[in-house]
Design a protein around this motif. Sequence first.
Motif, mmCIF file in Angstrom:
data_model
loop_
_atom_site.group_PDB
_atom_site.id
_atom_site.type_symbol
_atom_site.label_atom_id
_atom_site.label_comp_id
_atom_site.label_asym_id
_atom_site.label_seq_id
_atom_site.Cartn_x
_atom_site.Cartn_y
_atom_site.Cartn_z
ATOM 1 N N MET B 298 48.476 55.050 43.801
ATOM 2 C CA MET B 298 48.533 53.826 42.991
ATOM 3 C C MET B 298 48.889 52.625 43.857
ATOM 4 N N GLN B 299 49.612 52.863 44.951
ATOM 5 C CA GLN B 299 49.968 51.740 45.824
ATOM 6 C C GLN B 299 48.708 51.144 46.467
ATOM 7 N N SER B 300 47.750 51.991 46.827
ATOM 8 C CA SER B 300 46.488 51.478 47.399
ATOM 9 C C SER B 300 45.683 50.718 46.348
ATOM 10 N N VAL B 301 45.723 51.227 45.113
ATOM 11 C CA VAL B 301 45.037 50.534 44.022
ATOM 12 C C VAL B 301 45.616 49.123 43.886
ATOM 13 N N TRP B 302 46.928 49.067 43.909
ATOM 14 C CA TRP B 302 47.587 47.773 43.698
ATOM 15 C C TRP B 302 47.351 46.826 44.873
ATOM 16 N N GLU B 303 47.372 47.364 46.090
ATOM 17 C CA GLU B 303 47.115 46.500 47.253
ATOM 18 C C GLU B 303 45.713 45.898 47.192
ATOM 19 N N LYS B 304 44.761 46.706 46.750
ATOM 20 C CA LYS B 304 43.403 46.150 46.635
ATOM 21 C C LYS B 304 43.328 45.146 45.487
ATOM 22 N N SER B 305 44.055 45.396 44.417
ATOM 23 C CA SER B 305 44.092 44.422 43.316
ATOM 24 C C SER B 305 44.585 43.066 43.825
ATOM 25 N N ILE B 306 45.618 43.104 44.653
ATOM 26 C CA ILE B 306 46.161 41.854 45.210
ATOM 27 C C ILE B 306 45.098 41.152 46.056
ATOM 28 N N ALA B 307 44.403 41.922 46.879
ATOM 29 C CA ALA B 307 43.381 41.326 47.752
ATOM 30 C C ALA B 307 42.228 40.744 46.930
ATOM 31 N N LEU B 308 41.828 41.457 45.860
ATOM 32 C CA LEU B 308 40.761 40.945 44.987
ATOM 33 C C LEU B 308 41.214 39.652 44.308
ATOM 34 N N PHE B 309 42.458 39.656 43.851
ATOM 35 C CA PHE B 309 43.002 38.452 43.197
ATOM 36 C C PHE B 309 42.989 37.267 44.156
ATOM 37 N N GLU B 310 43.490 37.508 45.365
ATOM 38 C CA GLU B 310 43.626 36.384 46.300
ATOM 39 C C GLU B 310 42.262 35.812 46.665
ATOM 40 N N LEU B 311 41.275 36.691 46.799
ATOM 41 C CA LEU B 311 39.931 36.200 47.092
ATOM 42 C C LEU B 311 39.372 35.414 45.902
ATOM 43 N N PHE B 312 39.531 35.981 44.708
ATOM 44 C CA PHE B 312 39.011 35.324 43.499
ATOM 45 C C PHE B 312 39.655 33.940 43.337
ATOM 46 N N ASP B 313 40.943 33.911 43.463
ATOM 47 C CA ASP B 313 41.702 32.667 43.283
ATOM 48 C C ASP B 313 41.271 31.628 44.317
ATOM 49 N N ARG B 314 41.165 32.065 45.560
ATOM 50 C CA ARG B 314 40.810 31.132 46.628
ATOM 51 C C ARG B 314 39.403 30.561 46.433
ATOM 52 N N LEU B 315 38.436 31.457 46.148
ATOM 53 C CA LEU B 315 37.052 30.991 45.991
ATOM 54 C C LEU B 315 36.913 30.085 44.765
ATOM 55 N N MET B 316 37.579 30.456 43.676
ATOM 56 C CA MET B 316 37.486 29.621 42.471
ATOM 57 C C MET B 316 38.134 28.256 42.716
ATOM 58 N N SER B 317 39.253 28.228 43.416
ATOM 59 C CA SER B 317 39.908 26.942 43.714
ATOM 60 C C SER B 317 38.964 26.041 44.509
ATOM 61 N N GLU B 318 38.223 26.670 45.431
ATOM 62 C CA GLU B 318 37.293 25.899 46.259
ATOM 63 C C GLU B 318 36.055 25.450 45.484
ATOM 64 N N ARG B 319 35.498 26.366 44.675
ATOM 65 C CA ARG B 319 34.179 26.116 44.095
ATOM 66 C C ARG B 319 34.215 25.620 42.654
ATOM 67 N N CYS B 320 35.216 26.053 41.904
ATOM 68 C CA CYS B 320 35.268 25.705 40.466
ATOM 69 C C CYS B 320 36.672 25.207 40.103
ATOM 70 N N PRO B 321 37.122 24.140 40.701
ATOM 71 C CA PRO B 321 38.515 23.725 40.482
ATOM 72 C C PRO B 321 38.804 23.304 39.037
ATOM 73 N N GLU B 322 37.750 23.063 38.240
ATOM 74 C CA GLU B 322 38.006 22.670 36.842
ATOM 75 C C GLU B 322 38.436 23.853 35.976
ATOM 76 N N LEU B 323 38.277 25.067 36.488
ATOM 77 C CA LEU B 323 38.835 26.230 35.777
ATOM 78 C C LEU B 323 40.241 26.467 36.334
ATOM 79 N N ILE B 324 41.224 26.374 35.478
ATOM 80 C CA ILE B 324 42.618 26.415 35.910
ATOM 81 C C ILE B 324 43.149 27.838 35.821
ATOM 82 N N CYS B 325 43.591 28.364 36.937
ATOM 83 C CA CYS B 325 44.138 29.728 36.943
ATOM 84 C C CYS B 325 45.485 29.734 36.216
ATOM 85 N N VAL B 326 45.607 30.600 35.198
ATOM 86 C CA VAL B 326 46.865 30.662 34.436
ATOM 87 C C VAL B 326 47.632 31.951 34.751
#
Lengths: 409, 409
Positions: B298-326
């Motif tokens: 489960m620790q590997s699952v969670w580490e990948k979840s964090i990496a997926l989140f960080e990528l999603f958040d970063r790309l959305m901030s760059e490309r779609c800043p009008e969608l606000i991450c809550v």
Amino acid sequence: MPDRSMILSDVLELDLGDPLRAIRQRFLLPEGIAYFDGHSLGPLPRLTQAKLGEVVNDQWGRQLIGGWNAGWIDAPQRVGAKIAGLIGAKPHEVIIADSTSVNLFKLIVAASRLSQGSALLTETDNFHTDRYIASGAAELAGLDLRIESREKIEDSLDSTTNLLLLTHVHYGTSERYAMAAVTKQARGAGALTIWDLCHSAGAVPLQLNRDGVELAVGCGYKYLNGGPGAPSFLYVAEHLQDRLLSPLRGWMGHAAPFDFSADYVPAPGIDRFLAGTPPILSFAALEAAIEAFDDVPMQSVWEKSIALFELFDRLMSERCPELICVTPRDASRRGSHIAFRHPNAFAICQALIAEGVIGDFRAPDIIRFGLTPLYLRFEDVWSAVESCAAIMDSRSWDQPQFNARQKVT
Amino acid sequence: MPDRSMILSDVLELDLGDPLRAIRQRFLLPEGIAYFDGHSLGPLPRLTQAKLGEVVNDQWGRQLIGGWNAGWIDAPQRVGAKIAGLIGAKPHEVIIADSTSVNLFKLIVAASRLSQGSALLTETDNFHTDRYIASGAAELAGLDLRIESREKIEDSLDSTTNLLLLTHVHYGTSERYAMAAVTKQARGAGALTIWDLCHSAGAVPLQLNRDGVELAVGCGYKYLNGGPGAPSFLYVAEHLQDRLLSPLRGWMGHAAPFDFSADYVPAPGIDRFLAGTPPILSFAALEAAIEAFDDVPMQSVWEKSIALFELFDRLMSERCPELICVTPRDASRRGSHIAFRHPNAFAICQALIAEGVIGDFRAPDIIRFGLTPLYLRFEDVWSAVESCAAIMDSRSWDQPQFNARQKVT
């Protein structure tokens, strides 16, 4: 039928003349088995294989979450309406949800609010989960649980009765209550009646509307062939639906589940008896199984049940008189299984199973044979009695392997 | 990771370095779809196809009633023990039964007897079925339902609190409670806590024993991939099991279900929380799905979840800043989906679905993307953000077909 002892050719003739003969093809039945346990778990319908493959591979596998909009969300109502057609109810009076135990709980707690009396009356020999659920539900609803023997039920109805909870067809002996008369008598005493139809639906002709039935539950895995642990159905007569409130206020029973409103607002009608998200794979199996009843009038099912009973009873009386039939010979007073009493019932049942004749045992001394007209042949009855006679004649049941108790369902 | 804007080749490199990369093969995923709805309905595991075929055709089809002795009857305990391994519980502390809604009801009514307080405390913005079920259960258990905003929950715990009912990971924003601290604080006030783990199990690392969790429920069809409406799991800490009595006293929770004794005697341990006969086909799908977690810490699952989140958040901030991450950027304060707010969230979500990017909408203005490490690729995150940017740039969401509301789950 001639008055001489029946011979195999007489029985094969009954099969040839059976108007439901072709329906057996709708089921997958293993070779070499005479299956008399359809009152406990119905066999696999062919259509279920195909339908489950479709729901799993095409809907879940390919449509993923979109499956909810492709027929899943309405499954409780859609399958309920199909069962309504088998039990003499209106389509919107039946819904599929949860298990029989959980549905009984909902109805007891909900209906207890509608009557003045203080007692939940049920039968000593009611099926056990009904009694167990009744004890928990009565406690929460503030009712006294009153348990009386079958003979005393009708005399026990009085102004203190709030609810009457009965199983229509007895799981052991197959005895059947006079549904319309008992319901009417209870109503006269100011009580509603909840009928457990587990051993009735798909077997005996039911006319819930005609017979004034107010509340009922039943199971999907016996005569309805919905698969192991199939979901249960719940019936509430139209005029009562909006007066009852389920104690299990899950979101699927909300008036607008996807509006996510803060407070619970019960859905209009029968939908309020849904609780959580329905297990769709089990629903799909049940839905496909109901189609095995397509173009088969329940009256034809019942007529064949009577013929199977009469043959079984006659052959057993001739060949195995030491097994005492405890099922009423008056067809209007029984369900669709035949039960015999014998002190060695357990071992005899095991010996029969070893011969491929699948019936079941109910403590302390009952062997039951389900008479399921959709797929049983008169020839199967002949085989069962032949096997039983051979076992009784040779006392082969008296071997250690047939006497070792194990888990049975 | 370089500080410049990311390009596709950077993302593909993340996939190449992903230790869970091969696990995706355990699932059947349609071509051309980026599936970000595994927090609502997990996809079909390959093993589930095979296992269901076996249970339907070989067990039900050929063994018929004998299937109960070939693994069905123990399924609630066996599958429960497998889930226990994913949530930091002992094998005999988890059982599978009914739906999350029904299991919540059981635990609220049962646990209310153990504490002195008069109030069932829950959160205004708890998931709706939890609030609805709580209202019905509180009424029957004689508790006052007290509903407070998330910020006020901890301050509201006092000697009047009987039970605290919280969802660990918020279904909308993905906010996560500090499970150990909140449970401890409630215990200090004399209250037990029931955790709803629907959005946690199979996603975030859970250590129920270590964190002193007393009671919990969770669903099988989200991160556990058990299929639409898969049965629910119920957890009761060992030391509490024999002090609790389920209000749903079905036969499967009896100490000896097949002895058919007249009175209800609760089974020892967690088994007493079973009610009716379990829907075996849905159980089989859930059991097979849990095997997709085999050899995946489960620790590997969670580490990948964090990496997926960080990528999603970063790309959305760059490309779609009008969608606000809550969703909280502190990983310890969130679950495994990322949620964005936008006044046109509904239409944007529909436009994304039309492009094969399957996320979901939650009223009034949230789009959720489930980050499910077993089968999502970093490449899928890239595609999702690319599609979203194209939709926002062209305002293609502003077309009638994307604005027509329909049933969503």
